[in-house]
Structure formats: C-alpha cells, structure tokens
Design an enzyme around this catalytic site. Structure first.
Site, PDB file in Angstrom:
ATOM      1  N   ALA A  26       0.853  -1.189   0.000  1.00  0.00           N
ATOM      2  CA  ALA A  26       0.000   0.000   0.000  1.00  0.00           C
ATOM      3  C   ALA A  26       0.886   1.235   0.000  1.00  0.00           C
ATOM      4  O   ALA A  26       2.036   1.180   0.439  1.00  0.00           O
ATOM      5  CB  ALA A  26      -0.862  -0.009   1.262  1.00  0.00           C
ATOM      6  N   GLY A  64       0.760  -5.207   0.853  1.00  0.00           N
ATOM      7  CA  GLY A  64      -0.325  -5.308  -0.112  1.00  0.00           C
ATOM      8  C   GLY A  64       0.129  -5.876  -1.450  1.00  0.00           C
ATOM      9  O   GLY A  64      -0.687  -6.424  -2.207  1.00  0.00           O
ATOM     10  N   GLU A  85       0.126  -9.533  -0.908  1.00  0.00           N
ATOM     11  CA  GLU A  85      -1.295  -9.907  -0.747  1.00  0.00           C
ATOM     12  C   GLU A  85      -1.989  -9.969  -2.110  1.00  0.00           C
ATOM     13  O   GLU A  85      -2.878 -10.791  -2.329  1.00  0.00           O
ATOM     14  CB  GLU A  85      -1.997  -8.897   0.168  1.00  0.00           C
ATOM     15  N   GLU A  88       3.857  -5.360   7.367  1.00  0.00           N
ATOM     16  CA  GLU A  88       2.951  -4.350   7.946  1.00  0.00           C
ATOM     17  C   GLU A  88       3.177  -4.120   9.426  1.00  0.00           C
ATOM     18  O   GLU A  88       3.039  -3.005   9.930  1.00  0.00           O
ATOM     19  CB  GLU A  88       1.488  -4.765   7.711  1.00  0.00           C
TER      20      GLU A  88
HETATM   21  C1  3H9 Z   1       0.568  -2.390   3.347  1.00  0.00           C
HETATM   22  O1  3H9 Z   1       0.865  -2.829   2.280  1.00  0.00           O
HETATM   23  C2  3H9 Z   1      -0.767  -2.583   4.003  1.00  0.00           C
HETATM   24  C3  3H9 Z   1      -1.647  -3.535   3.280  1.00  0.00           C
HETATM   25  O2  3H9 Z   1      -1.709  -4.744   3.958  1.00  0.00           O
HETATM   26  C4  3H9 Z   1      -3.008  -2.880   3.271  1.00  0.00           C
HETATM   27  C5  3H9 Z   1      -3.939  -3.390   2.275  1.00  0.00           C
HETATM   28  C6  3H9 Z   1      -3.637  -3.070   0.824  1.00  0.00           C
HETATM   29  N1  3H9 Z   1       4.507   3.708   0.074  1.00  0.00           N
HETATM   30  O3  3H9 Z   1      13.098   2.533   0.622  1.00  0.00           O
HETATM   31  P1  3H9 Z   1      13.542   3.215  -0.602  1.00  0.00           P
HETATM   32  C7  3H9 Z   1       9.173   5.364  -1.238  1.00  0.00           C
HETATM   33  S1  3H9 Z   1       1.642  -1.420   4.238  1.00  0.00           S
HETATM   34  C8  3H9 Z   1       4.925   4.947  -0.239  1.00  0.00           C
HETATM   35  O4  3H9 Z   1      14.553   4.294  -0.487  1.00  0.00           O
HETATM   36  P2  3H9 Z   1      14.799   0.817  -1.533  1.00  0.00           P
HETATM   37  C9  3H9 Z   1      10.215   5.798  -0.236  1.00  0.00           C
HETATM   38  O5  3H9 Z   1       9.681   6.681   0.720  1.00  0.00           O
HETATM   39  C10 3H9 Z   1       3.087  -1.315   3.208  1.00  0.00           C
HETATM   40  N2  3H9 Z   1       6.210   5.241  -0.546  1.00  0.00           N
HETATM   41  O6  3H9 Z   1      14.009   2.173  -1.728  1.00  0.00           O
HETATM   42  C11 3H9 Z   1      11.237   6.466  -1.146  1.00  0.00           C
HETATM   43  O7  3H9 Z   1      10.744   7.753  -1.465  1.00  0.00           O
HETATM   44  P3  3H9 Z   1      11.739   8.969  -1.634  1.00  0.00           P
HETATM   45  C12 3H9 Z   1       3.891  -2.558   3.271  1.00  0.00           C
HETATM   46  C13 3H9 Z   1       7.086   4.237  -0.528  1.00  0.00           C
HETATM   47  O8  3H9 Z   1      15.044   0.321  -2.901  1.00  0.00           O
HETATM   48  C14 3H9 Z   1      11.181   5.616  -2.411  1.00  0.00           C
HETATM   49  O9  3H9 Z   1       9.923   4.955  -2.377  1.00  0.00           O
HETATM   50  N3  3H9 Z   1       5.094  -2.378   2.518  1.00  0.00           N
HETATM   51  C15 3H9 Z   1       6.718   2.934  -0.202  1.00  0.00           C
HETATM   52  O10 3H9 Z   1      15.947   1.019  -0.589  1.00  0.00           O
HETATM   53  C16 3H9 Z   1      12.274   4.563  -2.491  1.00  0.00           C
HETATM   54  O11 3H9 Z   1      12.224   3.788  -1.289  1.00  0.00           O
HETATM   55  C17 3H9 Z   1       6.237  -1.983   3.080  1.00  0.00           C
HETATM   56  O12 3H9 Z   1       6.322  -1.782   4.268  1.00  0.00           O
HETATM   57  C18 3H9 Z   1       5.368   2.679   0.099  1.00  0.00           C
HETATM   58  N4  3H9 Z   1       4.925   1.433   0.392  1.00  0.00           N
HETATM   59  O13 3H9 Z   1      13.797  -0.162  -0.783  1.00  0.00           O
HETATM   60  C19 3H9 Z   1       7.405  -1.794   2.168  1.00  0.00           C
HETATM   61  N5  3H9 Z   1       7.817   2.141  -0.242  1.00  0.00           N
HETATM   62  O14 3H9 Z   1      12.639   8.598  -2.758  1.00  0.00           O
HETATM   63  C20 3H9 Z   1       7.987  -0.419   2.335  1.00  0.00           C
HETATM   64  C21 3H9 Z   1       8.831   2.947  -0.604  1.00  0.00           C
HETATM   65  O15 3H9 Z   1      10.844  10.139  -1.871  1.00  0.00           O
HETATM   66  N6  3H9 Z   1       9.098  -0.170   1.452  1.00  0.00           N
HETATM   67  N7  3H9 Z   1       8.393   4.200  -0.781  1.00  0.00           N
HETATM   68  O16 3H9 Z   1      12.478   9.065  -0.320  1.00  0.00           O
HETATM   69  C22 3H9 Z   1      10.313  -0.715   1.634  1.00  0.00           C
HETATM   70  O17 3H9 Z   1      10.534  -1.504   2.517  1.00  0.00           O
HETATM   71  C23 3H9 Z   1      11.407  -0.288   0.719  1.00  0.00           C
HETATM   72  O18 3H9 Z   1      11.044   0.953   0.138  1.00  0.00           O
HETATM   73  C24 3H9 Z   1      11.686  -1.277  -0.442  1.00  0.00           C
HETATM   74  C25 3H9 Z   1      12.666  -0.611  -1.446  1.00  0.00           C
HETATM   75  C26 3H9 Z   1      12.327  -2.543   0.132  1.00  0.00           C
HETATM   76  C27 3H9 Z   1      10.437  -1.612  -1.164  1.00  0.00           C
END
Ligand code: 3H9
Length: 701
Positions: free
Chosen positions: A64, A102, A105, A125
């Site tokens: 998400a 998500g 999922e 999450e």
């Molecule tokens: C969820 O899914 C709830 C569901 O169950 C609900 C039902 C659908 N959203 O980390 P990075 C941005 S909860 C918005 O530097 P990497 C991040 O802020 C979610 N923005 O890259 C950054 O922005 P900026 C569950 C996001 O390659 C840019 O993307 N998912 C999101 O080192 C690059 O990110 C997670 O918890 C997001 N979801 O790592 C995963 N993700 O450039 C969260 C990233 O402006 N994400 N951004 O600073 C991560 O763990 C890492 O970003 C990931 C990539 C491993 C994916």
C-alpha cells in the site's frame, strides 16, 4: 489515471497487467482500480486464457502507499485481490524485486506465484504498526500453515525467494536475470487449462493446525520486545481468526482491525520513522547527482573496541579491510577480540562457522601506513585525543592516494581541527559509529566546514553499503547525537542528587520502551568514558554543571561491568544489575551535605526531565543550523540510543505528548526551579508560540 499506472497488453493467449507506479509500484490511488479493471477486461476477452500480473522496472509491488494511511480511501466495488482470486481465468503473479505487504497480498489473490531468485517477498505491515489488511492474514495461513505464517506476519521480515519457495509461498523461481515476463507468460500458458483453479480460499487443511498452544507460545515469545505495542498481538490474533473462521468473516475482521490500527499512535510513529529514515538521506546542501566515490576496499586506524567493530562492519559487507595498529601486540590483541566477537555469534547460531572464517579473512592486520595507501576509504578510530588524531591525519595526508576518503570516528572532537592537519580538508568528514560498532545501526556523518559535498554524500552512501542507517550533522562539540543526549545523561545523575535511585530511573526508561535502563547502559559502556568527557568539558567551561556523585563513584574504582561494580553491582560472569549499597550511601551523603530533603520523584517527572532536557538541546542544535531537521534527531535517537521505534523518536514523541507548547511550559517552570541549565531555547519558544510541531521543524527556522 488508472490507465497510466496500470497497463494492459496481450501476448498470445495471455493477458498481461503491468503495474507502473515509480519508484516502487506502491498501490497508490489508481493502481488498485487499474488492477481490478485489468481482471475484468481480460475475463471478458475471449482470446485470453490466462492472466499475468507483473510490475514494471524490475519491481513487483511494494505494498500500500504508506502516505495514505489515516486518510479517507476510495471505496471500490470489489477489492482487486478478491477479484484476482475469483477470476475464472487463472492468474499468475510474476515477482521481481519485491512483493511486500499489499503487494504480496495481491500475489496471494493470484492462483500461482512465480519469482526471480533475487526477489524478496513478505508481509512487513507489523513494522508500520499495522496488520496485513489485504487478505494476507487470512490467505497466508491457508497456504503455508499457521506456524510459518505467524513467524512471517509477526516478524514482518522480507523473505528471499529461494526461502519463500521452500516455505510454499511461491510455486516456481527463475534464475536472476531471466526475462521474467517471457517466463511468466510461458508458465501461464502451461497452466491455462488446468482445473480446478487453485484458489487459496478453498484450501482448508493447513488451518486445522492452529492450536491454542501455538498462539500462546508466540505471545510469550514476543512479550518483551513487543511491550507497549498492539500490532504484533493483533497479528497473532489474526492468524488465530484464520484458523477458526470462514474466510469471508476473517477478511472482514482483518479489514476492521486495519482501520483501527492505522489510527493508533504506534502506527503513526512507525510510519513517521519509515519516512524519517528516507528523509535523512536527502542532503539539502549537496546538489543532486553529486558523484559518489566507489568503495572496493577500506582501512581502519586502531584495533580497539571501536576500530575492531568498524572493521567487522566492512568484513560483514564483503569489503576487504586493513586494520592498522602501531604495535604488533596491540594488533594481536585487537584481532583476537574481533575473532572472539565472531565466535560468540557462531555459538549463538546467528553466524555459520564457514561464513565467520570468510569474514575474518577479509580483515588484514598491518602495522605500516604504506600498507593502507591505496585504500579507497580510511576511518580513524583511536581514543579521543586531538593531538593523536591530528598526528594520524597528517600521516594519512602524506600516504593516502589522491581522492581517498579520510574519515574520523570521533564522537565529539572538532572535525575542522582534525581536517586542518591535512592539505585536503575537502576529503575529510566524520563517520561516527556507535558502540558496539558492528551492531548499532546509526552512522552519524559529520560535515566539516570544508568537507566537500562529494565526501559527505559518499560517507552517507558508505553507511548504506555497510548496512547502517546514516544521518548527517554539522560540526559542534558532541555533534547532533551525543550533544542532544548529553543533558539526558546529566539529568539522570542530578535526579539521584534529589533522592531518585538508579534502579528507579532505569525501570522508568525500560517501561517506556528502552531495551536497557540508562544506568545499566553506562555500566556496560564503562563509566570512565563519561568521566573523561566531563573532565574535558569542565576544563573548557567554568559554568559546566558537574556531577559529583558520578565523579566520586568513578574515583572509587566503579568503572561499570568490567570492574564488577558501577551504578550497580554484578556477580562474576553475570550481567544482571543489582542495587549497590555504595551508591545508596553516596546519594545519602550528597543529600545530607547539601541539605537536600528527600521527596517522592514520580515516574512521569523522571521521564520528562530526561527527555525534555534533550528536546531543549535538540532545539538549540536546530537553531544553530547544525541539524537539517528534527526528524534527523529522531533517526539518531532510534538507531544510536535504542529509543523505542514505536514512539517515533525523541521529537515525534514530544509532539505526541503535547508538542512544543507543553514542553516549553514545563521547561519554563523547571527553569524557575533549577536555574540556568533549564533555560528554554529561543527556538523552542518560537515553535511553541507559532504552533509549529517538532516534526516539521527545520534548521534555523
Ligand atoms: C501495506 O501494504 C498494508 C496492506 O496490507 C493494506 C492493504 C492493501 N509507500 O526505501 P527506498 C518510497 S503497508 C509509499 O529508499 P529501496 C520511499 O519513501 C506497506 N512510498 O528504496 C522512497 O521515497 P523517496 C507494506 C514508498 O530500494 C522511495 O519509495 N510495505 C513505499 O531502498 C524509495 O524507497 C512496506 O512496508 C510505500 N509502500 O527499498 C514496504 N515504499 O525517494 C515499504 C517505498 O521520496 N518499502 N516508498 O524518499 C520498503 O521496505 C522499501 O522501500 C523497499 C525498497 C524494500 C520496497
């Protein structure tokens, strides 16, 4: 909008839904709509026999869009993951990069999941104070069983594809570098006619394994680390619900819990911390595109506790590192300590014996500066003495190849003065690690006045490469982290002068969420460190607030755990702190000598005096323009000092309990009671008056 974010195409008899929402293909508004539309379109297209769901740019879906939690979301006629599951044509999720939250999922809604071998999947999450709310808590236990699902959902860990395949989370993996879309289309053709279509909602066997004992054991297992938190427990309950309930009821339960959790302070704080960490990578005064120096090898000067730990960071990241000590004896001692540290990890089972040997072999002990001349980066990590450090930097200037990164691990000394010992101050910066360096994640990057953008950006990048959380600060005594922490360290001892005990203070802070109390941490680190720092500051500042109880304790030989006594008493071979009579006696004598009457000090006062004193100092640091923004203070406290992440960090927590107005008013009353050390900073006053919250505070504003 959904057309832009989600593209539809057809390859033979396979319909392809491609999510294209840079940078990470999050499920921002428009993406769920686009996926839902794709399923409907392809189900209505006669020539399409199967469907592939894939992400553009080598990434599946990162989950998400975290920015939208706590806000109104568009209501869809049906959730896309449910539509995928109900599709009459089989759907294959084709995963590269990551399928998280998500995103995974969505893949669980699909009937088959294939991935590249270097992909990662998971339901993180809980790390955002949430539960998987897109069906994950109900579908994963049905797919792989409640025990494995519990482990993944409650830890939130990212699982590498080969392991995920072994767990049953994926049907097939392709070697990294394969053409995933072509492989997935081929796979989709191979299963297109298979019936029945394997829908997770129909899998009934695995959830029968969910016994009450399994869930009880999990609750016990997390009790200490999940204290004060809700989400981990809701995650456990969700898997329990999956084992007891029809899937549609379970999905409804899960949705309700997500809506509840997204509005808790715990989730707000954890989401804030997620973005604060990423914000910390942005350096407003370093132009975008500034070149980053490549790092293929490294050197560390000094093989003491810090030097050895820093060398381990490089070795752990696969980077060969030379460690320099002037004497062979010191080198042997240091290397033996490094080896012993690795051996402890092997004994604990967190490191395989052969991997330990590979890592240890990357650390090369040397005694001559010439031996390190060609290294890309050198980190000086000797004891805190300016003359010694300057001598080392003069030598480094003489031998290191042009362009080498010259870094100091000093925790407080003037980085400009250190740099002045070289003819290349632009290549010098601070790289302050926290003890134990191979464990603590913070890397405080210190910009000197002549440090180039390139050296600062490269040191930040170095932090990422070696698995740290880097955050930058300007130059001042103690920099951002230790300077903002210093008033906390003083205040905890001053509280004793008024009749509090170390055990009382430690209990308050452990209850708040710290892994250890501050006095126990002091004993672990050694009380000699604080003593030396106080002596240096007292010599420099006649108004310095001395800490007589702490000084006397040190002078009595209480150096902490290493002498079996510090603020607490320790039995040989046991690290459990026990109250010490000597400390009680010192407190009593101090109070008598100064006519201080004992009074009851509440837990609330202890907590606020420790933390507000530091908030005030952080405001001064912001005012002086030494920190870029308040969220960097929080990153330093989370990763350097063990501040509980689910409280967001020092400044975010202060916002939660009333913000600048509350802090200002409390500090002002302590200023009246205690005098100068509690003078509220001008910056804090301005924040309080303007109604700005700490979270939005920036340098000098
Ligand atoms: C969820 O899914 C709830 C569901 O169950 C609900 C039902 C659908 N959203 O980390 P990075 C941005 S909860 C918005 O530097 P990497 C991040 O802020 C979610 N923005 O890259 C950054 O922005 P900026 C569950 C996001 O390659 C840019 O993307 N998912 C999101 O080192 C690059 O990110 C997670 O918890 C997001 N979801 O790592 C995963 N993700 O450039 C969260 C990233 O402006 N994400 N951004 O600073 C991560 O763990 C890492 O970003 C990931 C990539 C491993 C994916």
């Amino acid at each position: 909008m959904s057309q832009d974010l989600v593209r539809l195409s057809i390859s033979g008899a396979v319909g392809i839904i491609t999510v294209d929402n840079p940078p990470v293909n999050a499920l921002s508004p428009g993406v769920p709509e686009g996926i839902l539309n794709g399923v409907q379109v392809f189900n209505a297209t006669d020539d399409v026999k199967a469907i592939v769901l894939i992400g553009a740019n080598g990434k599946f879906i990162a989950g998400a869009d975290i920015r939208f939690f706590g806000k109104e979301r568009a209501k869809l006629p049906m959730r896309p993951q449910d539509a995928l599951e109900q599709s009459n044509k089989p759907v294959v999720a084709a995963i590269s990069g990551f399928a998280l939250g998500g995103g995974y999922e969505m893949a669980l809604g699909c009937h088959y999941r294939v991935a590249l071998s270097n992909a990662r999947v998971g339901l993180p999450e809980v790390t955002l104070g949430l539960l998987p709310g897109g069906g994950g808590t109900q579908r994963l236990p049905r797919l792989i069983g409640p025990a494995k699902a519990l482990d993944l959902i409650v830890s939130g860990r990212h699982v590498p594809a080969p392991e995920a395949y072994g767990l049953g989370m994926l049907n097939k993996i392709f070697p990294a570098g394969s053409d995933l879309q072509a492989e997935a289309v081929h796979y989709a053709n191979s299963i297109a006619d298979l019936r029945p279509i394997p829908r997770i909602r129909n899998m009934k066997d695995e959830v029968k394994k969910g016994t009450p004992e399994l869930f009880e054991a999990k609750r016990k297992e997390i009790a200490r680390r999940a204290r004060n938190q809700e989400a981990p427990y809701v995650c456990i309950e969700a898997v329990e619900v999956a084992c007891k309930t029809q899937i549609d009821d379970g999905l409804k339960w899960e949705g309700d819990k997500l809506r509840y959790l997204e509005n808790t302070d715990e989730s707000r704080a954890l989401r804030y911390a997620f973005f604060a960490e990423r914000e910390a990578q942005k350096l407003p005064d370093v132009p975008k595109g500034t070149p980053i120096k490549p790092i293929t090898n490294a050197a560390v000067i000094g093989c003491g506790t810090m030097g050895g730990g820093i060398a381990m960071c490089f070795a752990d990241a696969g980077i060969p590192v030379k460690v320099l000590e002037a004497s062979q004896e010191a080198l042997d001692k240091g290397m033996a300590k490094v080896r012993a540290n690795y051996e402890t990890s092997v004994k604990r089972g967190s490191l395989a014996a052969d991997e330990m040997e590979r890592r240890f072999a990357r650390i090369e002990p040397v005694t001559e500066y010439d031996a390190i001349a060609q290294q890309d980066v050198v980190i000086e990590a000797v004891f805190e003495n300016m003359d010694v450090k300057k001598e080392i930097f003069t030598k480094l200037d003489a031998v290191m190849k042009p362009g080498a990164m010259l870094l100091s691990n000093t925790s407080a000394l003037d980085i400009d003065e250190i740099a002045s010992a070289t003819k290349r101050p632009q290549d010098v910066a601070g790289a302050h690690f926290f003890s134990p360096a191979n464990v603590m994640k913070l890397l405080e990057v210190v910009k000197g006045k002549e440090s180039s953008g390139e050296i600062v950006a490269s040191t930040m990048a170095l932090g990422k490469i070696i698995g740290k959380a880097p955050a930058a600060t300007g130059n001042c005594d103690g920099f951002l982290a230790n300077r903002s922490r210093a008033p906390f360290n003083s205040e905890m001892v001053i509280l004793l002068e008024e009749g509090a005990t170390p055990q009382q203070v430690d209990k308050v802070m452990v209850d708040f969420g710290y892994p250890m109390g501050p006095f126990a941490v002091g004993d672990l680190a050694g009380l000699d460190i604080g003593y030396a720092g106080r002596a240096r500051r007292a010599a420099a500042d006649p108004n310095y607030r001395t800490l007589p109880i702490a000084d006397k304790l040190y002078e009595m030989g209480h150096y902490g755990q290493k002498t079996g006594a510090g603020w607490f008493k320790y039995e040989p071979g046991d690290r459990t702190p026990h109250p010490h009579d000597v400390v009680d006696q010192l407190i009593k004598e101090h109070m008598e000598a100064n006519n201080i009457e004992s009074r009851e000090i509440t837990d609330d006062e202890i907590l606020k005096r420790l933390l507000f004193s530091s908030v005030n100092e952080a405001c001064k640091i912001l005012e002086e323009g030494i920190a870029y923004r308040a969220s960097d203070v929080d990153i330093m406290w989370l990763y350097g000092f063990g501040f509980p992440r689910y409280r967001g960090g020092l400044m975010f927590w202060a916002d939660l309990i009333g913000g600048p107005q509350e802090v200002y008013s409390q500090i002002s009353s302590w200023h009246q009671r205690y005098g100068e050390r509690w003078r509220p900073s001008e910056y804090l006053r301005k924040l309080a008056e303007s109604g700005t919250i700490f979270k939005d505070a920036k340098a000098g504003s």
